[in-house]
Motif scaffolding. Sequence first.
Motif, PDB file in Angstrom:
ATOM      1  N   SER A 115       0.843  -1.198   0.000  1.00  0.00           N
ATOM      2  CA  SER A 115       0.000   0.000   0.000  1.00  0.00           C
ATOM      3  C   SER A 115       0.876   1.245   0.000  1.00  0.00           C
ATOM      4  N   TYR A 152       2.603   7.162   4.019  1.00  0.00           N
ATOM      5  CA  TYR A 152       2.718   5.833   4.612  1.00  0.00           C
ATOM      6  C   TYR A 152       3.006   4.809   3.517  1.00  0.00           C
ATOM      7  N   GLY A 154       2.907   0.430   3.098  1.00  0.00           N
ATOM      8  CA  GLY A 154       2.693  -0.909   3.629  1.00  0.00           C
ATOM      9  C   GLY A 154       3.620  -1.893   2.943  1.00  0.00           C
ATOM     10  N   SER A 162       3.907  -8.329   8.113  1.00  0.00           N
ATOM     11  CA  SER A 162       3.581  -7.015   7.559  1.00  0.00           C
ATOM     12  C   SER A 162       4.127  -5.900   8.427  1.00  0.00           C
ATOM     13  N   THR A 164       3.984  -1.277   8.538  1.00  0.00           N
ATOM     14  CA  THR A 164       3.566   0.002   7.976  1.00  0.00           C
ATOM     15  C   THR A 164       4.610   1.040   8.345  1.00  0.00           C
ATOM     16  N   ASN A 338      -7.058   4.049   4.381  1.00  0.00           N
ATOM     17  CA  ASN A 338      -6.122   3.973   3.265  1.00  0.00           C
ATOM     18  C   ASN A 338      -6.046   5.294   2.510  1.00  0.00           C
TER      19      ASN A 338
END
Length: 511
Positions: A115, A152, A154, A162, A164, A338
């Motif tokens: 992301s 940000y 991801g 995972s 961030t 998001n």
Amino acid sequence: MKKVKSLYKINSRFQISNFKFRASILKMLLFFIFMYFLTDFNCLHSQQNLQEIEVKAGDTLWGVATHYLKEPSRWPEILNFNDISADPNNVLPGMKLKIPIVLIKEQLRSSTVTSIIREVKVRRQVEINWAEAKQNMKLYNKDCVRTLENSYAGIKSPLGNSMTIGPSSLVIIQPEEKTDETRLLSGEIRATNIPIRTPTAFVMPRITPKTPISDYKTKVKEDQSTIVAVYKGAVDVTAKNKTVTVPEGYSTEVKINLPPIEPRQLPPSMELLDEKQRINKEGKLDMEKPKIGKLNKPNIENINEINIGGELSKSKSASEWLDITHYHIQIAKDKDFNDIVFDSVRPIYEKFDIKKTEVTDGRYFWRVSYLDASGAEGIISSYKEILVDKTPPTLTIEEPIDNGRYVDKNVRVSGTTEPDGRVNINGNYVTVDRYGKFSAEVSLIKGENIIKVSSNDKLGNTTTISLKVIQTPVGIRQQVKKSFFLTPVGIVISIITISALLVISLVTVTG
């Protein structure tokens, strides 16, 4: 004798049937055990972390194994995850093969960008310039990721964990043989089961059967000190030959050239502050709630309002986790955040006013968390919905005229606004009909009068118009500017003009 024989036969039959029954039960039990292990094996097989690679022109299965695998002789294991021939010399141009991560050389393992919010940059190990990060981009050993302000990224690690990367951060991807270690040079990372190395500390998740997942945030401050806050599970923080275990709901700090401090409790979530009672050190129930902020449901009375900040009350029985200095608020267009449109950390004494932000009209979701004096961030609240409407209501004044002169001691003020608006004229509310029209009498004093008309909508937006009206005494007419043509010069010019027009007309007729 016959009775004995019959009883013997019955007993024998019973024993045989009982044996068959036990045998069938045993078979069923063995079958279930076999299915259990088979299912467990299939689950393990399906849950293996795989890396997808694209075969280049001319490459064979053996060539791929030689390049990617730590032990090329284990190439047959690739067949379990791909529908290909077992011949290692087959050419597979353009094919995408799935290979278990554990088989691949560490330097060839890849993380994936999952992301991107706003501006995220990537720099390859062998390159100098930064490039724009892209969705599903592969990151390899010693590739760098940089996030800009309010941005940000991801990342999914080779082992499927995972993280961030927060705003204004610089990270080096370093997948190791048994871990997904990542170097955090500046900024912050919210990670799950990923070891983090900072300039002053090493953060290692404690993975146990009871706590298979550790969720934590690691932050590097401007002075290079490290803050670690744990939201789930536990982590070990090591610095200067000392290791401190930080459990869920606690944080630690590592200053430069010093070992980690003992864990301390994180600031609570807003729900905990707003809903739960606190117990003081003497064990007595303290009914007073800390006035740090409340979660208000977005109804028509408080749309446009997020009641955060501006107050900080500590009762005598307040516990250590009330050492709150800042709040972190995020506003997004979606529930998953998001698409964040506003992201800010502000002092707790600063009242938040969404009207003073650049958030445009629309429906949004917001959440907030608190930070203590060290900078450790507590659990973020659940999202709340808010409707933002900053557009002021329309307001038109039909009478009186601005700077107008009136003989009467009263003047009528009338106009039009939005049907649901509330109109205030010089401090007095007047009735607005269903068409938005309003009218009222206003008393005047001799000389200048200021008439202030305001219209407020239900969302708190206001439009104000001020008029100046002059009241003159009875018997005194309003001064009217004389026309130029009523002056002596104007009269002469008018006579000459009219005479000339008459002469021209006569000449035209006689001609």
